[in-house]
Design a protein around this motif. Structure first.
Motif, PDB file in Angstrom:
ATOM      1  N   THR A   1      -4.345  -2.478  -4.542  1.00 25.69           N
ATOM      2  CA  THR A   1      -5.100  -3.149  -3.484  1.00 25.69           C
ATOM      3  C   THR A   1      -4.472  -4.446  -3.012  1.00 25.69           C
ATOM      4  O   THR A   1      -4.417  -4.726  -1.804  1.00 25.69           O
ATOM      5  CB  THR A   1      -6.538  -3.397  -3.972  1.00 25.69           C
TER       6      THR A   1
ATOM      7  N   TYR B   1      -5.236   4.896   0.015  1.00 24.47           N
ATOM      8  CA  TYR B   1      -6.005   3.651  -0.018  1.00 24.47           C
ATOM      9  C   TYR B   1      -7.490   3.962  -0.099  1.00 24.47           C
ATOM     10  O   TYR B   1      -8.220   3.375  -0.908  1.00 24.47           O
ATOM     11  CB  TYR B   1      -5.708   2.796   1.214  1.00 24.47           C
TER      12      TYR B   1
ATOM     13  N   CYS C   1      -0.196  -1.164   4.972  1.00 27.65           N
ATOM     14  CA  CYS C   1      -0.843  -0.076   4.228  1.00 27.65           C
ATOM     15  C   CYS C   1      -0.117   1.219   4.559  1.00 27.65           C
ATOM     16  O   CYS C   1      -0.504   1.959   5.463  1.00 27.65           O
ATOM     17  CB  CYS C   1      -2.325   0.016   4.579  1.00 27.65           C
TER      18      CYS C   1
ATOM     19  N   GLY D   1       0.783  -1.226   0.000  1.00 27.21           N
ATOM     20  CA  GLY D   1       0.000   0.000   0.000  1.00 27.21           C
ATOM     21  C   GLY D   1       0.812   1.272   0.000  1.00 27.21           C
ATOM     22  O   GLY D   1       0.313   2.318   0.409  1.00 27.21           O
TER      23      GLY D   1
ATOM     24  N   GLY E   1      -1.644   3.673  -2.540  1.00 23.48           N
ATOM     25  CA  GLY E   1      -2.861   3.196  -1.898  1.00 23.48           C
ATOM     26  C   GLY E   1      -3.834   2.489  -2.807  1.00 23.48           C
ATOM     27  O   GLY E   1      -4.614   1.646  -2.352  1.00 23.48           O
TER      28      GLY E   1
END
Length: 307
Positions: A93, A127, A121, A87, A90
């Motif tokens: 996935t 994200y 992340c 991430g 972001g």
């Protein structure tokens, strides 16, 4: 492949963005998913098996994001360290969920053999908005340097600093998507006042090695492990992927430190960046996550075998 819109709808062609253009760009970025619901809840569940720490806080306006990392609970100073990051961009996935899926399903196999440090992340604002940049229109994956402008990157560098010279392996989990060509590369050209030169998106999985320490056997071990899960990207008619020469099947090289890439944050002898292709009609999100897990396992297995 998708054709990029021209001209980009923000800014004046040939003129770098100023504050007004950045504000306009930011106004167009809408939250599309939840970091708390999709990432933090999984981290909380994994806290029963791993040590969890908050290594920083991101604040963009009214939005606040804790930056979370997970460590092996049986951390031992005599064991090598494996760093896994996801991430950094972001919108990529499977980098996030592949890292979490590895922790949930496969990490126990390496207990007592390596110390795991996982930042699943790195860029939670991006994200949520399915974007490459942070809220300042800065690419975190060009900011892993002392003068970097992304707090996401600086926070990770601070987290990693104590193990920078101890790490055996760093695997940074990414994706290459059709929106790289339709949105993110055109936006980059517009932001910097440059002309956008259309390219193509490689159809399949590939890895990026360090030009300064390419470790070809290591990179090929990852390619071979991932191929049963998803197809490997072929070279184009120039023998390249994304403008870089293909040095082995599914392998290109970047100067990681020079470009300020995440995979440069340690001095690990084994480094790689994975690139999953989620927009292929031949793959599902589950396969993309599985490809990342397969890559992580193959990378650890190879690195341990060499030691």
């Amino acid at each position: 492949m998708t054709t990029a819109p021209t001209p980009y709808p923000i800014g004046t062609p040939g003129t770098p963005w100023g504050d007004a253009e950045r504000v306009e760009w930011l106004s167009r970025q809408a939250r599309q998913r939840s970091y708390e619901a999709e990432v933090l809840t999984v981290v909380e569940r994994l806290s029963a098996r791993f040590d969890v720490e908050e290594y920083g806080q991101l604040t963009y306006g009214a939005d606040h994001y804790p930056l979370m990392a997970l460590r092996s609970r049986d951390w031992r100073e005599d064991l090598p360290v494996v760093l896994i990051t996801g991430g950094v961009h972001g919108y990529e996935t499977s980098g996030v969920h592949g890292a979490l899926q590895f922790l949930d399903g496969r990490a126990a196999e390496y207990a007592g053999r390596v110390n795991l440090l996982v930042a699943p992340c790195v860029s939670p604002w991006a994200y949520e908005r399915i974007h490459r940049w942070n809220a300042d229109a800065v690419d975190p994956n060009r900011s892993f340097r002392a003068d970097g402008q992304a707090e996401e990157s600086s926070a990770l560098m601070r987290l990693v600093a104590p193990i920078r010279d101890r790490a055996l392996l760093h695997i940074d989990l990414h994706e290459t998507t059709d929106t790289d060509e339709s949105e993110f590369r055109p936006a980059l050209a517009a932001r910097d006042g440059k002309s956008f030169e259309p390219g193509y998106i490689p159809d399949g999985f590939y890895v990026v090695a360090d030009t300064e320490n390419p470790q070809p056997g290591f990179q090929q071990a990852i390619i071979e492990a991932v191929e049963p899960v998803t197809h490997i990207a072929p070279a184009d008619e120039k023998g390249e992927i994304f403008g870089s020469p293909v040095v082995a099947r599914g392998v290109i090289q970047y100067p990681l430190t020079q470009w300020g890439l995440c995979a440069s944050v340690t001095n690990a002898p084994f480094k790689t960046t994975t690139e999953v292709y989620p927009d292929s009609p031949e793959v599902t999100p589950e396969q993309c996550n599985a490809a990342q897990v397969a890559a992580v396992c193959a990378a650890i297995d190879y690195a341990l075998a060499q030691g």
